[in-house]
Design a protein around this motif. Structure first.
Motif, short mmCIF file in Angstrom:
data_model
loop_
_atom_site.label_atom_id
_atom_site.label_comp_id
_atom_site.label_asym_id
_atom_site.label_seq_id
_atom_site.Cartn_x
_atom_site.Cartn_y
_atom_site.Cartn_z
N SER A 1 -4.31 0.76 8.29
CA SER A 1 -4.16 1.37 9.61
C SER A 1 -3.21 0.58 10.51
O SER A 1 -2.64 1.13 11.46
CB SER A 1 -5.53 1.50 10.28
OG SER A 1 -6.15 0.22 10.42
N ALA B 1 -7.29 -3.33 2.34
CA ALA B 1 -7.22 -1.98 2.91
C ALA B 1 -7.62 -1.98 4.38
O ALA B 1 -6.98 -1.34 5.22
CB ALA B 1 -8.12 -1.03 2.12
N SER B 2 -8.66 -2.70 4.70
CA SER B 2 -9.13 -2.74 6.09
C SER B 2 -8.12 -3.42 7.00
O SER B 2 -7.95 -3.03 8.16
CB SER B 2 -10.47 -3.48 6.16
OG SER B 2 -11.45 -2.82 5.40
N LEU B 3 -7.43 -4.43 6.47
CA LEU B 3 -6.52 -5.22 7.30
C LEU B 3 -5.16 -4.58 7.47
O LEU B 3 -4.56 -4.65 8.55
CB LEU B 3 -6.36 -6.62 6.69
CG LEU B 3 -5.47 -7.60 7.46
CD1 LEU B 3 -6.05 -7.88 8.84
CD2 LEU B 3 -5.32 -8.89 6.67
N HIS C 1 0.81 -1.22 0.00
CA HIS C 1 0.00 0.00 0.00
C HIS C 1 0.84 1.27 0.00
O HIS C 1 0.29 2.37 -0.07
CB HIS C 1 -0.93 0.01 1.22
CG HIS C 1 -0.22 0.25 2.51
ND1 HIS C 1 0.51 -0.72 3.15
CD2 HIS C 1 -0.13 1.36 3.30
CE1 HIS C 1 1.01 -0.24 4.27
NE2 HIS C 1 0.64 1.02 4.38
N GLU D 1 -13.78 -6.70 -3.68
CA GLU D 1 -13.90 -7.16 -2.29
C GLU D 1 -12.53 -7.50 -1.69
O GLU D 1 -12.30 -7.29 -0.50
CB GLU D 1 -14.84 -8.36 -2.19
CG GLU D 1 -14.43 -9.60 -2.98
CD GLU D 1 -14.90 -9.57 -4.42
OE1 GLU D 1 -14.86 -10.64 -5.07
OE2 GLU D 1 -15.33 -8.49 -4.89
N ALA E 1 -10.82 -4.18 -0.84
CA ALA E 1 -11.39 -3.62 0.38
C ALA E 1 -10.89 -4.35 1.62
O ALA E 1 -10.56 -3.74 2.64
CB ALA E 1 -12.91 -3.66 0.32
N ALA E 2 -10.80 -5.68 1.52
CA ALA E 2 -10.33 -6.46 2.66
C ALA E 2 -8.88 -6.15 2.98
O ALA E 2 -8.50 -6.03 4.15
CB ALA E 2 -10.50 -7.95 2.36
N ARG F 1 -8.89 2.53 -0.05
CA ARG F 1 -9.91 1.93 -0.92
C ARG F 1 -10.23 2.87 -2.07
O ARG F 1 -10.37 2.43 -3.23
CB ARG F 1 -11.17 1.61 -0.12
CG ARG F 1 -11.04 0.40 0.79
CD ARG F 1 -12.40 -0.08 1.28
NE ARG F 1 -13.05 0.92 2.13
CZ ARG F 1 -12.92 0.99 3.44
NH1 ARG F 1 -12.15 0.11 4.08
NH2 ARG F 1 -13.57 1.90 4.14
N ASP G 1 -5.21 5.36 6.26
CA ASP G 1 -6.66 5.34 6.44
C ASP G 1 -7.27 4.36 5.45
O ASP G 1 -7.11 4.53 4.22
CB ASP G 1 -7.24 6.73 6.20
CG ASP G 1 -8.75 6.74 6.29
OD1 ASP G 1 -9.29 6.33 7.34
OD2 ASP G 1 -9.40 7.11 5.29
N PRO G 2 -7.94 3.30 5.91
CA PRO G 2 -8.49 2.30 4.99
C PRO G 2 -9.42 2.88 3.93
O PRO G 2 -9.37 2.46 2.76
CB PRO G 2 -9.23 1.34 5.92
CG PRO G 2 -8.52 1.47 7.23
CD PRO G 2 -8.13 2.91 7.32
N ALA G 3 -10.25 3.84 4.31
CA ALA G 3 -11.18 4.42 3.33
C ALA G 3 -10.42 5.15 2.23
O ALA G 3 -10.78 5.07 1.04
CB ALA G 3 -12.15 5.37 4.04
#
Length: 266
Positions: free
Chosen positions: A158, A153-155, A132, A147, A150-151, A175, A170-172
């Motif tokens: 941050s 980024a969330s994992l 990232h 999907e 998104a997974a 994404r 920032d995950p958002a």
């Protein structure tokens, strides 16, 4: 708890980092292992040709390791296709051109074509960066299904340490960046991995549509401004699609490397 094989792999990875030959103390600090443990693994590696003693009690990669690496790289179809494309990108853009592959949550640089200049990029063959935080990593992530992007980024966003003040944590935001890269066909990295360095990259796909790597260019921010990115982005995208087409991927019709958006036959 780390087993003997885990420790040996850590020593081997430290051994092949740039700047060798490496002293025993430096390898111990890099791996976090005791000197006797590192020395024991180095002796075993040296017996099998994977390490080689050098001056001053230091060690370098051994001939057997170099031979295995050369054999693997020579047998890599994507890399074989990428090499002339990287040279073409380097000539056309004046920037270092790179090819990287993915390992877990990192991008591993395996090939580059670098112009003659007074400064050198830190991203050299063997160098690793978080997916990232680098252009080639963002490009590979952008080609994943929504999907999966998104997974990831969330994992990871941050939870990862920021490489620079500009690294996206920032995950958002990550994404959104990946969604934009998926739409445009290339990703732009703006000082996320290294201060004053910007990169543009695009994914390479195989015949099944799976991501196998990414091609990118990297340069200092004052030589790669927003206007340059608007030109270089389509060039890198076309270069990556040339390699993908060679691997049998079904991509939009390709324009010549170096054309603008309008000139590409997409």
């Amino acid at each position: 708890m780390k087993g003997p094989v885990d420790k040996a792999m850590e020593v081997l990875e430290a051994l092949v980092q740039p700047g060798g030959p490496h002293r025993l103390g430096d390898l111990a600090r890099r791996t976090g292992l005791p000197k006797p443990t590192v020395h024991r693994h180095l002796r075993t590696m040296a017996e099998h040709g994977f390490a080689e003693p050098a001056e001053g009690g230091s060690y370098r990669a051994g001939p057997r390791l170099l031979g295995l690496a050369a054999a693997v790289l020579d047998d890599d179809a994507a890399l074989e296709l990428a090499r002339p494309v990287l040279a073409d990108l380097r000539r056309r853009t004046g920037h270092v051109a790179l090819y990287a592959v993915r390992h877990a949550s990192e991008a591993v640089y395996v090939e580059q074509s670098e112009p003659a200049r007074e400064y050198r990029m830190s991203a050299r063959p063997g160098h690793r960066s978080p997916l990232h935080a680098c252009g080639v990593g963002l490009a590979m992530l952008s080609a994943l299904p929504a999907e999966e992007r998104a997974a990831f980024a969330s994992l990871h966003a941050s939870a990862s340490e920021a490489r620079t003040p500009h690294t996206i944590t920032d995950p958002a935001a990550l994404r959104a960046l990946l969604a934009q890269a998926a739409l445009s066909g290339y990703a732009v990295e703006d000082e996320y991995d290294e201060p004053d360095v910007r990169s543009v990259a695009a994914p390479v796909l195989d015949a099944q549509g799976h991501v196998v790597g990414a091609i990118g260019i990297s340069g200092l921010t004052f030589t790669m401004d927003s206007d340059s990115v608007a030109v270089f982005g389509p060039m890198v995208r076309a270069a990556a699609r040339t390699v993908s087409a060679g691997l049998g991927a079904r991509t939009p019709a390709l324009g010549a490397v170096g054309t603008s958006d309008r000139g590409e036959r997409e």
